[in-house]
Write a protein that holds these residues in place. Structure first.
Motif, short mmCIF file in Angstrom:
data_model
loop_
_atom_site.label_atom_id
_atom_site.label_comp_id
_atom_site.label_asym_id
_atom_site.label_seq_id
_atom_site.Cartn_x
_atom_site.Cartn_y
_atom_site.Cartn_z
N MET A 163 0.81 -1.21 0.00
CA MET A 163 0.00 0.00 0.00
C MET A 163 0.86 1.28 0.00
O MET A 163 0.43 2.32 -0.40
CB MET A 163 -0.99 0.00 1.16
N GLN A 164 2.09 1.13 0.39
CA GLN A 164 3.00 2.28 0.35
C GLN A 164 3.69 2.39 -1.01
O GLN A 164 3.95 3.47 -1.51
CB GLN A 164 4.11 2.12 1.41
N CYS A 166 3.30 0.23 -4.11
CA CYS A 166 2.94 -0.35 -5.40
C CYS A 166 2.20 0.59 -6.35
O CYS A 166 2.28 0.43 -7.56
CB CYS A 166 2.14 -1.62 -5.20
N TRP A 167 1.43 1.58 -5.82
CA TRP A 167 0.51 2.32 -6.68
C TRP A 167 1.20 3.04 -7.82
O TRP A 167 0.72 3.03 -8.95
CB TRP A 167 -0.34 3.30 -5.85
N ASP A 168 2.34 3.62 -7.55
CA ASP A 168 2.98 4.34 -8.66
C ASP A 168 4.14 3.55 -9.25
O ASP A 168 5.02 4.11 -9.87
CB ASP A 168 3.43 5.73 -8.20
N LYS A 170 4.20 -0.64 -10.11
CA LYS A 170 3.57 -1.66 -10.98
C LYS A 170 4.48 -2.13 -12.10
O LYS A 170 4.03 -2.60 -13.14
CB LYS A 170 2.25 -1.13 -11.56
N THR A 188 -4.48 -6.46 -5.89
CA THR A 188 -5.77 -5.93 -5.46
C THR A 188 -6.33 -6.75 -4.30
O THR A 188 -6.81 -6.21 -3.31
CB THR A 188 -6.77 -5.96 -6.63
N LEU A 191 -4.78 -5.89 -1.09
CA LEU A 191 -5.14 -4.60 -0.52
C LEU A 191 -6.61 -4.52 -0.12
O LEU A 191 -7.00 -3.69 0.69
CB LEU A 191 -4.79 -3.48 -1.51
N SER A 209 -8.90 0.28 0.63
CA SER A 209 -8.15 0.08 -0.60
C SER A 209 -7.52 1.39 -1.06
O SER A 209 -6.72 1.42 -1.97
CB SER A 209 -9.08 -0.47 -1.69
N GLU A 210 -7.93 2.49 -0.45
CA GLU A 210 -7.39 3.79 -0.82
C GLU A 210 -6.08 4.09 -0.08
O GLU A 210 -5.42 5.09 -0.35
CB GLU A 210 -8.37 4.91 -0.43
N GLY A 211 -5.75 3.25 0.88
CA GLY A 211 -4.65 3.60 1.77
C GLY A 211 -5.23 4.48 2.85
O GLY A 211 -6.36 4.97 2.73
#
Lengths: 213, 636
Positions: A163-164, A166-168, A170, A188, A191, A209-211
């Protein structure tokens, strides 16, 4: 580094000590099929598709060319009846997980692998470890890892890190030989699954799921 | 006692210990290994202590709790020296009599003696019991004489004589040479020449080197290493120290599986004692040689018995193998040259140094020297640990030492070498225990597991069992091992359920070849062995399962049915009362009938039916006859 001379498929080559058979073969333009090999990652030896036959020290062995270092006067055969048979079975085993993987289907055609030979398995993952190793070796984040062992082995993201990180990133998605969506799906799932439903604050167990911002 | 600072001080101390011990004074030893502890050795020990006091023989007798004697089937075991009178299955209530009769009056307590199940003869002395008579206990022998936690006891049996000799009279090269000349081969499975392995680590460049004891014994039913580690930890420590001196290491690790708490406990005490007496630590015996040992507990993975996985686990990583080369001798623990040997290998070292390479290499066969410990289990009368010279035949081990197969059952197969070993049939029973001969026969020495199977054992099901074990224990890193075992296991499971297809045998061979040929480590490379060896020697059993849906051993539950033959049934009701599933219809003086739909195939009815009637039959591969109609069930 001293030079080591050997023979691959009848061709002589001299390479520096510590070179793998796979690298030596590539330097000769000889192609050995691979699935888990990646230029940026250290050899791992999981898929075993690169198995070749090698004579050294008076013995003939089947070895994984991606990991096996060249030896003096070694004689390597990258295509033999036995090697091809092994590659076919290994591909059939992997195709039972990922029958639509373009890379596996293409390799399967070369070796005559029947993608329906074995009953379909529930997971697409062939555990090549590209995502796990890329995250550890290149990104140095360890957000995804192997869990359990044997037939139960699987990959999973660690929600606390994922969650810290992976989002940017991938960057592992396109590495996956079976389906880029495999990694996305597992991510997914990691998370979305509350790991500590009773804990309201983010102790790394945040269920959003938004953090948790 | 303070630190022992020189070989002379060591010998003086040994003399002092021996002088205090009268060899003619009765010594009651009680086996206190894990197996005997499980059968009540602890309570017997308490009774022994109490009774010695109560009967006032404290000064006339010595009692000692020792490590495993090997005859686990008959535990708890008491042996009284100097004669060697052996009492079996001793309970706390037997102790008073042992002291009042044997110790005070030199009379034998007949009922506690060994009775040969075949001849009915009794044996008074340990050495007269066939189980012990045909053994050669060079490694296990000390177990019965010493308290594993007593350094004094170890010194009394020549302990630490070898390390003194090595440190003061031999160069490291000479030590390696001695082990090479002894032709010792590793006892952990692969049988690699130990001296050569030591030489690799010795010659590898680097100042920091390590020695490691592999005590991650995981083969089902095998416990050789546990018994050596529990019963004689000082011998392992001494062997390790000799190896460390030979290859140039000052640090050693002992990797013991978590499931061996007594081994860990005894080992920990042994290390503390050795440190206290200066037999570990700095400047050992004044030689200038330093050596320390750390104990690491394995977390329960079979794969960690594989050396590269063990090293990864020691470093705190997942227990998964690395590719070899580089071998640990070149690049091992923390990338330093490392020599790993199995417990039994290390325990052989002090003896080789004390008695010499010539003594050791005179025992055994051309290619396998010394003795080997086997854990003889399964369908055999005398289960336990047996140590025999290399070259002993499987037949002698199973029938002379093991006393053959219990009951009137016929021997069918022996599985040697652990889960990835092989099953050998009766016509290969004259095979000698020798690394190469066992491999040629399609089995392997492995670390010494030996499982005897009788006619009721289904070999297809055995192959399935071992593959199921390996499927759980494979690390899953490489495809051929993980997927190959998965697919072979599916086929074997289908066979035992009557779901096999034509062509399955060929597919098994193909999968086995790929798994054997391309797996990363020895677990995968040997995983197909249970399948291949049973296919080679018992192919007809596979064919019966596939073609006739029949289990010749009448063991695979889904392929058998229980049926009561109406003309033999006397209506006694024994089976009816035994059935836990209410699957038997009966009644007084009525023919009993098994209701197939309700039957769970536990076999209770078959056991319950009196032998004189023999009415309950196990059927396989044939249809179950129609049940006798209700109205025709009345007897006589």
């Amino acid at each position: 580094m001293s030079e080591i001379s050997l023979q691959i498929d009848g061709k002589e080559v001299a390479v520096s000590a510590g070179t793998t058979i796979l690298e030596a073969a590539r330097s000769l333009g000889i192609e050995i099929p691979t699935v888990c090999d990646h230029a940026q990652l250290s050899p791992y030896g999981a898929c075993r598709i690169c198995t070749v036959e090698a004579d050294a020290n008076g013995r003939t062995n089947l070895v994984a060319s991606c990991q096996y270092p060249v030896e003096k006067d070694m004689v390597v055969r990258t295509k033999t009846e036995q090697v091809d048979k092994i590659r076919k079975v290994l591909l059939e085993q992997m195709l039972s997980h990922a029958p639509d993987s373009e890379q596996l289907v293409a390799l399967g055609q070369i070796y005559g692998a029947d993608r329906d030979r074995f009953e379909k398995e529930a997971s697409f993952c062939i555990l090549c470890g590209l995502c796990v190793r890329y995250c550890a070796e290149v990104k140095k984040k360890d957000a995804i890892s192997f869990f359990d062992r044997g037939a139960k082995r699987e990959i999973a993201f660690l929600p606390e890190i994922a969650m810290q990180e992976c989002w940017d990133c991938k960057e592992c998605f396109p590495l996956c030989p079976t389906s880029a969506l495999q990694a996305a799906y597992v991510l997914t799932e990691a998370l979305m699954t509350p790991t500590e439903p009773a804990a309201p604050s983010c102790g790394g167990g945040c269920s959003s799921s938004e953090g948790c911002g | 006692m303070s630190r022992i600072k020189s070989p002379a001080e060591l010998e003086a101390f040994r003399k002092e210990i021996l002088a205090q011990r009268d060899p003619d004074k009765p010594c009651i030893t009680l086996c206190s290994g894990s197996a005997c502890n499980a059968t009540g050795s602890g309570k017997v020990a308490a009774a022994l202590e109490l009774e010695i006091e109560k009967q006032g023989v404290t000064t006339e007798v010595v009692s000692r709790r020792t490590g495993c004697h090997g005859f686990c089937e008959q535990g708890p075991i008491v042996v009284i020296y100097p004669q060697g009178i052996c009492y079996l299955k001793v309970q706390p209530e037997d102790i008073a009599e042992i002291i009042s009769e044997t110790i005070k009056k030199q009379k034998i307590v007949e009922r506690l003696l060994y009775v040969d199940p075949n001849s009915g003869e009794r044996a008074t002395l340990e050495e007269d019991i066939p189980f012990y008579k045909y053994q050669k206990r060079l490694v296990l022998g000390s177990n019965r004489k010493i308290d594993p936690r007593s350094l004094e006891d170890y010194l009394a049996v020549e302990g630490y004589q070898a390390i003194a000799k090595v440190l003061f009279e031999m160069t490291p090269e000479q030590v390696v040479g001695e082990v090479k000349d002894a032709k010792l081969r590793g006892r952990g499975g692969a049988g690699f020449p130990s001296g050569l392995k030591w030489d690799f680590a010795r010659n590898a460049p680097g100042d920091q080197k390590y020695v490691v004891v592999n005590c991650d014994e995981g083969d089902p039913g095998a416990y050789m290493d546990r018994s050596v580690m529990e019963g004689n930890p000082f011998a392992v420590l001494e062997g390790l120290m000799i190896g460390a001196y030979a290859i140039g290491a000052n640090e050693g690790y002992i990797y013991v599986r978590q499931e061996y708490p007594l081994a860990v406990a005894n080992l920990t005490v042994a290390i503390e004692k050795a440190e206290e007496y200066g037999l570990l630590g700095k400047n050992i015996l004044g030689s200038g040689f330093d050596f320390t040992i750390k104990v690491h507990r394995g977390a329960g993975a079979f794969i960690c018995g594989e050396e590269t996985s063990l090293l990864n686990s020691l470093e705190g990583k997942a227990g998964e193998p690395n590719a070899r080369p580089p071998f640990p001798a070149i690049r091992g623990l923390w990338s330093k040259p490392t020599n790993i040997n199995n417990v039994e290998t290390w325990a052989n070292i002090p003896m080789i140094i004390n008695k010499g390479a010539a003594f050791f290499s005179a025992i055994g066969t051309e290619s396998s020297k010394g003795t080997k410990i086997f854990s003889l289990v399964g369908k055999v009368n005398n289960t336990g640990l047996v140590e025999v010279p290399m070259g002993a035949s499987l037949r002698d081990i199973i029938f002379k030492i093991g006393g053959g197969v219990p009951g009137d059952k016929k021997f069918k197969a022996v599985q040697t070498g652990g889960p990835s070993g092989g099953c050998l049939p009766e016509d290969l029973l004259d095979t000698k225990v020798d690394f190469d001969e066992l491999s040629q026969a399609g089995a392997m020495m492995g670390s010494g597991g030996m499982i005897v199977m009788d006619e009721d054992t289904c070999l297809v099901d055995i192959a399935r069992y071992f593959l199921a074990f390996l499927s759980d224990e494979s690390c899953g890193k490489c495809t051929p091992c993980r997927e190959g075992i998965r697919q072979m296991l599916k086929i074997l499971t289908n066979m035992t359920k009557g779901l096999a297809k034509e062509g399955d045998i060929d597919l098994l061979f193909e999968l086995a070849e790929a798994t054997k040929g391309s797996s990363m480590c020895a677990l995968g490379k040997t995983a197909p062995n249970p399948v291949l060896s049973t296919l080679n020697h018992f192919r007809e059993e596979y064919e019966a399962h596939i073609n006739e849906k029949r289990c010749p051993s009448l063991s695979c539950k889904e392929l058998i049915a229980f049926h009561i033959e109406p003309e033999k049934c006397k209506g006694c009701g024994a089976c009816f009362r035994k059935c836990p599933a209410e699957a038997i219809e009966g009644g007084k003086k009525r023919i009993h009938v098994v209701v197939q739909e309700k039957c769970t195939k536990c076999g209770g009815c078959h056991e319950a039916c009196p032998a004189a009637f023999d009415a309950v039959k196990i059927l396989s591969g044939v249809p179950v006859p129609e049940a006798t109609p209700e109205e025709a069930r009345a007897i006589g």
